[in-house]
Design a protein around this motif. Structure first.
Motif, PDB file in Angstrom:
ATOM      1  N   ASP A  20      -0.265  13.067   0.767  1.00 40.22           N
ATOM      2  CA  ASP A  20      -0.372  12.655   2.163  1.00 40.22           C
ATOM      3  C   ASP A  20      -1.849  12.413   2.496  1.00 40.22           C
ATOM      4  OD1 ASP A  20      -0.237  12.199   4.840  1.00 40.22           O
ATOM      5  OD2 ASP A  20       0.863  14.034   5.344  1.00 40.22           O
ATOM      6  N   ALA A  70      -1.901   5.865   5.707  1.00 38.89           N
ATOM      7  CA  ALA A  70      -0.885   6.665   6.399  1.00 38.89           C
ATOM      8  C   ALA A  70       0.278   5.781   6.826  1.00 38.89           C
ATOM      9  CB  ALA A  70      -1.502   7.358   7.611  1.00 38.89           C
ATOM     10  N   LEU A  75      -1.487   7.297  -3.138  1.00 44.43           N
ATOM     11  CA  LEU A  75      -0.166   6.846  -2.691  1.00 44.43           C
ATOM     12  C   LEU A  75       0.864   7.028  -3.792  1.00 44.43           C
ATOM     13  CD1 LEU A  75      -0.916   3.565  -0.722  1.00 44.43           C
ATOM     14  CD2 LEU A  75       0.072   5.650   0.197  1.00 44.43           C
ATOM     15  N   GLN A 130       6.902   4.041   3.190  1.00 44.39           N
ATOM     16  CA  GLN A 130       7.617   4.660   2.073  1.00 44.39           C
ATOM     17  C   GLN A 130       8.699   5.610   2.586  1.00 44.39           C
ATOM     18  OE1 GLN A 130       4.146   6.251   0.048  1.00 44.39           O
ATOM     19  NE2 GLN A 130       4.407   4.825  -1.642  1.00 44.39           N
ATOM     20  N   SER A 175       1.570   3.694  12.268  1.00 49.14           N
ATOM     21  CA  SER A 175       1.087   5.074  12.185  1.00 49.14           C
ATOM     22  C   SER A 175       0.026   5.275  13.249  1.00 49.14           C
ATOM     23  CB  SER A 175       0.511   5.368  10.798  1.00 49.14           C
ATOM     24  OG  SER A 175       0.104   6.719  10.702  1.00 49.14           O
ATOM     25  N   GLY A 189       1.958  10.483  -4.288  1.00 51.05           N
ATOM     26  CA  GLY A 189       2.678  11.094  -3.175  1.00 51.05           C
ATOM     27  C   GLY A 189       1.844  12.062  -2.364  1.00 51.05           C
ATOM     28  N   GLN A 232       2.417   5.092   3.829  1.00 51.46           N
ATOM     29  CA  GLN A 232       3.279   6.243   3.531  1.00 51.46           C
ATOM     30  C   GLN A 232       4.430   6.341   4.523  1.00 51.46           C
ATOM     31  OE1 GLN A 232       0.268   9.360   3.318  1.00 51.46           O
ATOM     32  NE2 GLN A 232       0.442   9.376   1.095  1.00 51.46           N
ATOM     33  N   THR A 233       4.183   5.932   5.752  1.00 51.86           N
ATOM     34  CA  THR A 233       5.269   5.857   6.727  1.00 51.86           C
ATOM     35  C   THR A 233       6.312   4.842   6.274  1.00 51.86           C
ATOM     36  OG1 THR A 233       3.791   6.457   8.541  1.00 51.86           O
ATOM     37  CG2 THR A 233       5.849   5.363   9.133  1.00 51.86           C
ATOM     38  N   CYS A 267       4.383   0.379  -4.363  1.00 51.97           N
ATOM     39  CA  CYS A 267       3.824  -0.426  -3.281  1.00 51.97           C
ATOM     40  C   CYS A 267       2.855  -1.414  -3.916  1.00 51.97           C
ATOM     41  CB  CYS A 267       3.100   0.447  -2.253  1.00 51.97           C
ATOM     42  SG  CYS A 267       2.352  -0.523  -0.925  1.00 51.97           S
TER      43      CYS A 267
END
Length: 714
Positions: A421, A114, A416, A120, A93, A419, A117-118, A137
């Motif tokens: 961001d 971040a 996280l 994910q 990221s 969900g 989340q990328t 995670c």
């Protein structure tokens, strides 16, 4: 749970068998009271995942019942999810940091999250799992940071335009947990603690006081080899290699033509190289071979297994670890420790097979459990005596979130799971504009974003703050900045009117400002990539254009050698009584006049260049320079001879005869000098000298010659 005399019940629900252990806490340690093992009757589990809940529940009930005959009723149980169900992804990221100033630990943490989340998002699009929304995670490790494309160890305290990160993130399917809960609830048990099998093994062999070391635990089973890594005080990564003891067994089976179960028995008997083993192959032949012979046959496959494990370790850890601990039944494979040490390029003494013969916090371990494959069930029992919750239940913006508690949970973990961001917490700056003003590029920045807020139990908090059961989080996302909306008059000065006089008439000119070539008003809102041209000073041509007084030529028509020909005469101007060109700059108060022009000359109409030196030669006539044409033009206007320098009246009939004589004569020199011998007195005597010598009128002359005329009267 850790009160003295309270029973602790642990179940290791494996692919081939279920192991149950019961203990109780005495004097701060767990005393082992009973143990039981039972094989699955069918293939109810594959690779650690329950496929037949009822079948597995039947085995659990049998193990539980036999243990209860010794210990009494059991109601709560600690279990572990299979490490082989983990999914590990590498993700990266980036973050714009030009407007952030010196980077803080919170900026670094935001970038880490971040990247997760990328990962994910990649999990959702990779097709590696059926339903990525059902994955937790459970861990990640930072591979590297970068700032403006340069790798660095930490971003904290740094400044730059763009920060980057690469992480390895590990995900566990919720289905694994749900199926475990279903099987446990089917036999009347309540899940008290849930962990991962690699974590359970680490809890036995690598206590918290050793986790600052970079250690690797490898659980070599039948179908897979599970990997867990510790560093900096915690478990940082998990992995799985689909290569383990069964491949070694298969090699022995193929090489010696043995039934698979016979080959497995032979493998387990390889205790010493000088030992001899007897077995029957599929043809009924009896073999009695030294163990060393069998070991040599399977060595290439052992090396291959070691290489596969080493590759996974290096991918997760990014470097060779300080030491490797081998557990599981496959850890006893001959030559595996040595081969793994060689593959990792570490000393052989740094790779060791570990047995749970001495475990801090557990007493009375029987000999049958002092084997590498008993590490995991003992680890589960040890965790059952701890204080760790299996799940933490919290609220995020009034939405219930259930977090799998493997280590210290933070606010970031909750975001996280919800969900949210992470990048949306800090409002992004508005998009800027790039414009061009009179050829100069300018950038107009957007407004700064408004940071969001995170409240933990109604108090401001940070991403790294610890979470506890029943905590309440309120998250307000940041607001992005807005793009600028500059007006034309804000980026360039609007020019003042220009006052001038043209042919006695006064004018006030508003100099034109254009955007992308189109006239624009002062209040026009600019857009990205607009090109602005502002006329701070006007030329005469621009002023005439704006006043619709664009110069127009006067056209004259003539008959030249029988063909109709036109000639245009463009107007000329003076500024303040001085001849000026159309490119002349104007200032307020200038007086402009249109000049009256004479008719064009014959030379202009006919294109005769009287100053063309290539069409004449130069001679000295009586000491004076005299150009002698070698190309002669004879011009007739309306039937009468005329000179090229004469004005040409419109609609005249013109004839042009051009004669070329590259070698002129003395007579041509006399003609060019306007010397006519016929004008002399009749008795005069003329002597012509060429370069000092007498000559005739028909003699040739060339460039630079000298011609002199001597006249004597009779």
């Amino acid at each position: 749970m850790d009160d003295d005399n309270q029973l602790l019940f642990a179940l290791d629900i494996g692919t081939r068998s279920v192991v149950g252990l019961v203990g109780k806490t005495e004097n701060g340690a767990i005393k082992l009271l009973a143990s039981d093992r039972e094989e699955h009757h069918t293939r109810a589990m594959l690779d650690g995942q329950i496929h037949d809940v009822q079948e597995v529940a039947g085995v659990l009930a049998a193990v539980k019942a036999r243990l209860e005959t010794t210990t009494g009723p059991l109601t709560k149980v600690a279990v572990a999810a299979a490490g082989r169900a983990l999914c590990t992804l590498r993700a990266a990221s980036e973050l714009e940091t030009a407007s952030r100033g010196t980077l803080t630990p919170d900026d670094e943490r935001s970038l880490e999250l971040a990247a997760i989340q990328t990962a994910q998002a990649e999990l959702a699009t990779s097709g590696a799992v059926l339903d990525p929304a059902d994955y937790y995670c459970v861990g990640y490790s930072v591979v590297n940071f970068s700032l403006d494309s340069t790798r660095i160890k930490s971003l904290v305290g740094q400044r730059g335009k763009r920060a980057g990160i690469e992480v390895i993130a590990t995900f566990l399917p919720r289905q694994v947990i749900d199926s475990l809960q279903s099987a446990i609830q089917a036999v009347g048990l309540e899940m008290s603690t849930l962990t991962l099998e690699p974590i359970a093994a680490i809890n036995v062999l690598i206590p918290s006081t050793m986790r600052h070391l970079n250690l690797v635990l490898v659980d070599v089973g039948a179908g897979t080899s599970d990997v867990a890594i510790t560093r900096d005080g915690s478990v940082i990564a998990y992995g799985m290699v689909p290569f383990a003891g069964d491949e070694i067994t298969e090699t022995i089976s193929q090489h010696f033509l043995l039934d698979f179960n016979v080959a497995e028995t032979v493998k387990r008997q390889l205790g010493g190289k000088n030992k001899k083993l007897a077995f029957n192959d599929v043809l009924g032949m009896v073999h009695k071979l030294p163990a060393n012979t069998i070991i040599e046959a399977m060595t290439p496959k052992v090396v291959e297994l070691a290489q596969a494990i080493a590759t996974e370790i290096l991918a997760l850890n990014t470097a060779a670890p300080q030491a490797v601990l081998l557990v599981g039944g496959g850890a006893l494979t001959p030559l595996l420790p040595e081969a793994l040490a060689q593959a990792l390029d570490i000393p052989p003494a740094r790779v060791a097979i570990r047995r749970p013969d001495s475990i801090e916090g557990i007493t009375d371990i029987p000999d049958k459990l002092c084997t590498p494959d008993a590490v995991t069930p003992l680890g589960i029992l040890k965790l059952a005596g701890g204080r760790a919750l299996n799940f933490v239940n919290i609220l995020v913006n009034k939405r219930p979130i259930r977090l799998f508690n493997l280590s210290r949970l933070t606010v970031a973990d909750a975001l996280l799971a919800a969900g949210i961001d992470i990048r949306a917490l800090r409002g992004r700056p508005g998009m800027g504009l790039t414009i061009t003003v009179n050829g100069e590029t300018r950038f107009i920045a957007g407004s700064h974003g408004t940071p969001g807020k995170i409240l933990l139990n109604s108090q401001p908090t940070q991403l790294s703050s610890a979470l506890h059961d029943q905590d309440v989080l309120e998250v307000t996302l940041g607001a992005d900045g807005t793009a600028p909306t500059p007006l034309l008059k804000e980026v360039t000065a609007m020019p003042e009117p220009l006052h001038i006089q043209i042919d006695g008439k006064n004018y006030a000119i508003e100099p034109e400002v254009t955007i992308n070539g189109q006239p624009a008003a002062a209040d026009t809102v600019l857009r990205d990539r607009d090109q602005i041209d502002s006329q701070s000073a006007l030329t005469l041509a621009q002023a005439l254009q704006l006043l619709s007084l664009k110069p127009e030529p006067t056209e004259h028509s003539y008959q030249v050698n029988g063909a109709r020909r036109s000639y245009k005469v463009w107007p000329k101007y003076s500024i303040n009584h001085t001849l000026a060109s159309l490119d002349s700059q104007l200032t307020s108060g200038d007086v402009i006049e249109t000049l009256k022009l004479p008719s064009p000359t014959l030379a202009e109409i006919l294109g005769i260049n009287t100053s063309d030196h290539s069409s004449v030669i130069s001679v000295l006539f009586n000491g004076m320079n005299c150009p002698v044409p070698i190309r002669r033009h004879t011009v007739m206007v309306n039937g009468r001879p005329a000179e090229p320098s004469q004005p040409a009246s419109p609609d005249s009939t013109i004839e042009l005869i051009t004669a070329t004589d590259p070698q002129p004569l003395i007579s041509d020199v006399l003609l060019a000098a306007d010397f006519d011998p016929r004008s002399l007195p009749a008795a005069s005597r003329v002597t012509v000298l060429l370069n000092g010598l007498p000559t005739e009128f028909t003699a040739y002359v060339k460039n630079g010659d000298s011609v002199d005329i001597h006249i004597k009267e009779g």
